[in-house]
Scaffold this motif. Structure first.
Motif, PDB file in Angstrom:
ATOM      1  N   ASP A 263       0.804  -1.221   0.000  1.00 40.24           N
ATOM      2  CA  ASP A 263       0.000   0.000   0.000  1.00 40.24           C
ATOM      3  C   ASP A 263       0.836   1.271   0.000  1.00 40.24           C
ATOM      4  O   ASP A 263       0.378   2.325  -0.448  1.00 40.24           O
ATOM      5  CB  ASP A 263      -0.970   0.003   1.185  1.00 40.24           C
ATOM      6  N   GLU A 264       2.074   1.206   0.478  1.00 38.55           N
ATOM      7  CA  GLU A 264       2.912   2.409   0.571  1.00 38.55           C
ATOM      8  C   GLU A 264       3.889   2.557  -0.592  1.00 38.55           C
ATOM      9  O   GLU A 264       4.735   3.449  -0.573  1.00 38.55           O
ATOM     10  CB  GLU A 264       3.708   2.378   1.874  1.00 38.55           C
ATOM     11  N   ASP A 265       3.767   1.729  -1.602  1.00 29.62           N
ATOM     12  CA  ASP A 265       4.791   1.679  -2.640  1.00 29.62           C
ATOM     13  C   ASP A 265       4.552   2.591  -3.831  1.00 29.62           C
ATOM     14  O   ASP A 265       5.375   2.613  -4.757  1.00 29.62           O
ATOM     15  CB  ASP A 265       4.943   0.239  -3.149  1.00 29.62           C
ATOM     16  N   THR A 266       3.451   3.327  -3.870  1.00 27.06           N
ATOM     17  CA  THR A 266       3.233   4.261  -4.967  1.00 27.06           C
ATOM     18  C   THR A 266       3.499   5.690  -4.512  1.00 27.06           C
ATOM     19  O   THR A 266       3.466   5.990  -3.320  1.00 27.06           O
ATOM     20  CB  THR A 266       1.799   4.181  -5.525  1.00 27.06           C
ATOM     21  N   ARG A 267       3.731   6.534  -5.501  1.00 26.21           N
ATOM     22  CA  ARG A 267       4.008   7.936  -5.188  1.00 26.21           C
ATOM     23  C   ARG A 267       3.543   8.817  -6.337  1.00 26.21           C
ATOM     24  O   ARG A 267       3.645   8.432  -7.506  1.00 26.21           O
ATOM     25  CB  ARG A 267       5.511   8.122  -4.968  1.00 26.21           C
ATOM     26  N   LEU A 268       3.027   9.981  -6.005  1.00 23.65           N
ATOM     27  CA  LEU A 268       2.716  10.986  -7.017  1.00 23.65           C
ATOM     28  C   LEU A 268       3.989  11.731  -7.399  1.00 23.65           C
ATOM     29  O   LEU A 268       4.730  12.180  -6.527  1.00 23.65           O
ATOM     30  CB  LEU A 268       1.685  11.987  -6.487  1.00 23.65           C
ATOM     31  N   THR A 269       4.219  11.877  -8.685  1.00 24.35           N
ATOM     32  CA  THR A 269       5.423  12.555  -9.142  1.00 24.35           C
ATOM     33  C   THR A 269       5.181  13.206 -10.490  1.00 24.35           C
ATOM     34  O   THR A 269       4.348  12.742 -11.273  1.00 24.35           O
ATOM     35  CB  THR A 269       6.602  11.554  -9.257  1.00 24.35           C
ATOM     36  N   PRO A 276       1.437  15.664 -12.514  1.00 25.39           N
ATOM     37  CA  PRO A 276       1.366  14.694 -11.426  1.00 25.39           C
ATOM     38  C   PRO A 276       0.779  13.372 -11.903  1.00 25.39           C
ATOM     39  O   PRO A 276      -0.265  13.342 -12.567  1.00 25.39           O
ATOM     40  CB  PRO A 276       0.441  15.366 -10.403  1.00 25.39           C
ATOM     41  N   ALA A 277       1.459  12.284 -11.584  1.00 25.00           N
ATOM     42  CA  ALA A 277       1.003  10.952 -11.952  1.00 25.00           C
ATOM     43  C   ALA A 277       1.463   9.981 -10.871  1.00 25.00           C
ATOM     44  O   ALA A 277       2.543  10.156 -10.286  1.00 25.00           O
ATOM     45  CB  ALA A 277       1.556  10.532 -13.311  1.00 25.00           C
ATOM     46  N   ARG A 278       0.632   8.952 -10.616  1.00 21.17           N
ATOM     47  CA  ARG A 278       0.964   7.985  -9.562  1.00 21.17           C
ATOM     48  C   ARG A 278       1.577   6.738 -10.174  1.00 21.17           C
ATOM     49  O   ARG A 278       1.021   6.144 -11.109  1.00 21.17           O
ATOM     50  CB  ARG A 278      -0.281   7.614  -8.747  1.00 21.17           C
ATOM     51  N   ALA A 279       2.727   6.344  -9.628  1.00 21.77           N
ATOM     52  CA  ALA A 279       3.438   5.161 -10.106  1.00 21.77           C
ATOM     53  C   ALA A 279       4.111   4.472  -8.930  1.00 21.77           C
ATOM     54  O   ALA A 279       4.282   5.058  -7.850  1.00 21.77           O
ATOM     55  CB  ALA A 279       4.477   5.556 -11.151  1.00 21.77           C
ATOM     56  N   LEU A 280       4.489   3.202  -9.151  1.00 25.10           N
ATOM     57  CA  LEU A 280       5.298   2.501  -8.165  1.00 25.10           C
ATOM     58  C   LEU A 280       6.683   3.136  -8.105  1.00 25.10           C
ATOM     59  O   LEU A 280       7.248   3.533  -9.130  1.00 25.10           O
ATOM     60  CB  LEU A 280       5.429   1.026  -8.544  1.00 25.10           C
ATOM     61  N   ARG A 281       7.208   3.215  -6.918  1.00 24.72           N
ATOM     62  CA  ARG A 281       8.520   3.826  -6.739  1.00 24.72           C
ATOM     63  C   ARG A 281       9.593   3.043  -7.507  1.00 24.72           C
ATOM     64  O   ARG A 281       9.581   1.822  -7.562  1.00 24.72           O
ATOM     65  CB  ARG A 281       8.880   3.864  -5.266  1.00 24.72           C
ATOM     66  N   MET A 288      14.724  11.607  -7.981  1.00 22.96           N
ATOM     67  CA  MET A 288      14.344  12.866  -8.629  1.00 22.96           C
ATOM     68  C   MET A 288      12.863  13.182  -8.523  1.00 22.96           C
ATOM     69  O   MET A 288      12.373  14.094  -9.189  1.00 22.96           O
ATOM     70  CB  MET A 288      14.724  12.821 -10.121  1.00 22.96           C
ATOM     71  N   GLY A 289      12.144  12.453  -7.686  1.00 20.09           N
ATOM     72  CA  GLY A 289      10.688  12.578  -7.653  1.00 20.09           C
ATOM     73  C   GLY A 289      10.163  13.952  -7.336  1.00 20.09           C
ATOM     74  O   GLY A 289       9.059  14.315  -7.769  1.00 20.09           O
ATOM     75  N   ASP A 290      10.917  14.749  -6.605  1.00 14.46           N
ATOM     76  CA  ASP A 290      10.477  16.098  -6.243  1.00 14.46           C
ATOM     77  C   ASP A 290      11.262  17.183  -6.969  1.00 14.46           C
ATOM     78  O   ASP A 290      11.128  18.371  -6.649  1.00 14.46           O
ATOM     79  CB  ASP A 290      10.609  16.300  -4.733  1.00 14.46           C
ATOM     80  N   ALA A 291      12.067  16.806  -7.924  1.00 13.23           N
ATOM     81  CA  ALA A 291      12.914  17.782  -8.624  1.00 13.23           C
ATOM     82  C   ALA A 291      12.097  18.623  -9.598  1.00 13.23           C
ATOM     83  O   ALA A 291      10.981  18.279  -9.985  1.00 13.23           O
ATOM     84  CB  ALA A 291      14.032  17.057  -9.365  1.00 13.23           C
ATOM     85  N   GLU A 292      12.679  19.721 -10.010  1.00 12.86           N
ATOM     86  CA  GLU A 292      12.059  20.585 -11.014  1.00 12.86           C
ATOM     87  C   GLU A 292      11.844  19.807 -12.311  1.00 12.86           C
ATOM     88  O   GLU A 292      12.682  18.996 -12.717  1.00 12.86           O
ATOM     89  CB  GLU A 292      12.967  21.777 -11.278  1.00 12.86           C
ATOM     90  N   THR A 293      10.707  20.047 -12.959  1.00 10.03           N
ATOM     91  CA  THR A 293      10.429  19.413 -14.250  1.00 10.03           C
ATOM     92  C   THR A 293       9.981  20.458 -15.259  1.00 10.03           C
ATOM     93  O   THR A 293       9.596  21.572 -14.896  1.00 10.03           O
ATOM     94  CB  THR A 293       9.322  18.346 -14.122  1.00 10.03           C
ATOM     95  N   LEU A 294       9.991  20.065 -16.515  1.00  7.43           N
ATOM     96  CA  LEU A 294       9.446  20.909 -17.570  1.00  7.43           C
ATOM     97  C   LEU A 294       7.942  20.709 -17.658  1.00  7.43           C
ATOM     98  O   LEU A 294       7.384  19.771 -17.080  1.00  7.43           O
ATOM     99  CB  LEU A 294      10.097  20.563 -18.913  1.00  7.43           C
ATOM    100  N   LEU A 319      11.529   2.986 -16.039  1.00 13.71           N
ATOM    101  CA  LEU A 319      10.212   2.708 -16.614  1.00 13.71           C
ATOM    102  C   LEU A 319       9.104   3.224 -15.699  1.00 13.71           C
ATOM    103  O   LEU A 319       9.099   2.913 -14.512  1.00 13.71           O
ATOM    104  CB  LEU A 319      10.033   1.203 -16.822  1.00 13.71           C
ATOM    105  N   PRO A 320       8.166   4.023 -16.230  1.00 17.04           N
ATOM    106  CA  PRO A 320       7.040   4.464 -15.385  1.00 17.04           C
ATOM    107  C   PRO A 320       6.132   3.270 -15.079  1.00 17.04           C
ATOM    108  O   PRO A 320       5.471   2.735 -15.972  1.00 17.04           O
ATOM    109  CB  PRO A 320       6.310   5.495 -16.268  1.00 17.04           C
ATOM    110  N   LEU A 321       6.110   2.858 -13.846  1.00 13.17           N
ATOM    111  CA  LEU A 321       5.305   1.716 -13.413  1.00 13.17           C
ATOM    112  C   LEU A 321       3.980   2.237 -12.863  1.00 13.17           C
ATOM    113  O   LEU A 321       3.733   2.254 -11.664  1.00 13.17           O
ATOM    114  CB  LEU A 321       6.056   0.904 -12.351  1.00 13.17           C
ATOM    115  N   TRP A 322       3.105   2.696 -13.769  1.00 14.91           N
ATOM    116  CA  TRP A 322       1.848   3.309 -13.348  1.00 14.91           C
ATOM    117  C   TRP A 322       1.043   2.328 -12.491  1.00 14.91           C
ATOM    118  O   TRP A 322       0.847   1.171 -12.855  1.00 14.91           O
ATOM    119  CB  TRP A 322       1.020   3.732 -14.554  1.00 14.91           C
TER     120      TRP A 322
END
Length: 353
Positions: A263-269, A276-281, A288-294, A319-322
């Motif tokens: 249950d704790e393995d996903t994160r919004l990034t 913002p999108a939710r994926a498995l860590r 880089m999950g909280d870093a500046e993005t374009l 790989l984005p593991l949505w």
């Protein structure tokens, strides 16, 4: 057995269950299997060339004569700031060096918008249902789509967004809670925009609009469906749970990660695409999950190139593991069996009528 029939009648389906349009994972085989089982299959067209989408719809119609949904993104042209691009490229350079990918490319705009070509495709193909993420197209475009007889859906992550979608002509609204996997459908700004959980969002949207409301986010079994009905929803949209179906085109690395998820393995990034999108860590999110993005989707033109390394190590790292927060409830069942199971589970939990 279902407590409300407005969504069933609107969409022409037997079960008020919508398979979420999961880009890259949901092809004609999964869509046809879902629709043939009495639910609504969804074909993600946002990232496809228009001709590819046309070909897949033809394939889908050969496999099913049931209603289906075509999904598109509605997003503006990204504004790419040269200084911000330089900073983001600099942060990604170490990954490119590690896997021998050369220099980080200049950012580009990798996703098509819902333009005249895609509108013409919809007008030609006349899908029973058309859905949008990140809002709705302009009023004149909406008029032309609805003249085909298509039912139009769109996602809301706040009550204000739901009201706006209804005013702009949406026939039903997907109330997407914070738990949902993949991209947030948020299209407005403000503190907390798009950060409301399904249990809180659905009843407030139901009270705010007169069109059917579809609950989405964290729903993976009959318990979740019954809860959605208790909150006033007319149906549910399920995404992550369908990734266990053999008809879904999910890379083995992604399947393995889903089966080991907690249950704790996903994160919004925003790191993958700029929204913002939710994926498995994975390594990229952790580092880089909280870093500046374009801006979306220019960020994706930089991160997608990391997969050119074509190695298991690169896939695990980048790989984005949505996945949504209920990923641990995933079951490996054929789509038709999964839908039958959902219906049976829900029936046991709904009050007898």
């Amino acid at each position: 057995m279902w407590p409300r029939t407005d969504l069933i009648d609107l969409l022409g389906i037997t079960h008020p269950i919508i398979q979420a349009p999961m880009s890259g994972f949901s092809g004609p085989a999964l869509v046809a299997a879902v629709s043939n089982a009495g639910a609504l299959g969804s074909l993600p067209c946002a990232a496809m060339p228009a001709q590819t989408a046309r070909d897949q719809v033809e394939e889908l119609r050969r496999a099913s004569n049931r209603p289906f949904n075509l999904n598109f993104f509605v997003h503006p042209v990204p504004s790419i700031d040269a200084q911000a691009a330089g900073r983001v490229r600099e942060r990604l350079a170490s990954y490119y060096d590690e896997f021998g990918l050369g220099s980080v490319p200049e950012p580009s705009d990798p996703l098509p918008r819902f333009d005249e070509e895609r509108l013409r495709m919809v007008l030609d193909l006349r899908p029973p249902v058309v859905s949008f993420h990140f809002g709705l197209p302009p009023a004149d475009t909406m008029k032309r789509i609805k003249q085909t007889g298509a039912v139009v859906l769109s996602s809301a992550t706040t009550v204000a967004e739901a009201r706006a979608l209804e005013a702009e002509g949406a026939d039903a609204i997907i109330a997407q809670g914070l738990e949902a996997g993949g991209h947030r459908g948020t299209f407005t700004q403000g503190d907390g925009a798009g950060l409301i959980g399904t249990m809180a969002l659905v009843p407030q949207v139901v009270d705010a609009v007169s069109v059917p409301v579809i609950a989405a986010g964290g729903i993976a079994d009959g318990r979740g469906i019954a809860a959605a009905f208790a909150l006033g929803a007319s149906g549910v949209q399920i995404g992550t749970a369908f990734l266990g179906c053999p008809e879904a085109t999910v890379p083995q690395i992604h399947r393995d990660a889903l089966h080991g998820a907690a249950d704790e393995d996903t994160r919004l990034t925003r790191v993958f695409t700029g929204r913002p999108a939710r994926a498995l860590r994975n390594r990229l999110i952790d580092e880089m999950g909280d870093a500046e993005t374009l801006e979306f989707p220019a960020q994706a033109s930089l991160t997608r190139a990391l997969l050119q390394a074509n190695s298991d190590a690169a896939s695990r790292a980048f790989l984005p593991l949505w996945a949504g927060q209920a990923a641990s409830l995933i079951r490996d069942l054929p789509a038709a069996t999964f839908i039958d199971t959902l219906v049976a589970e829900t029936r046991r939990r709904l009050p007898s009528r």
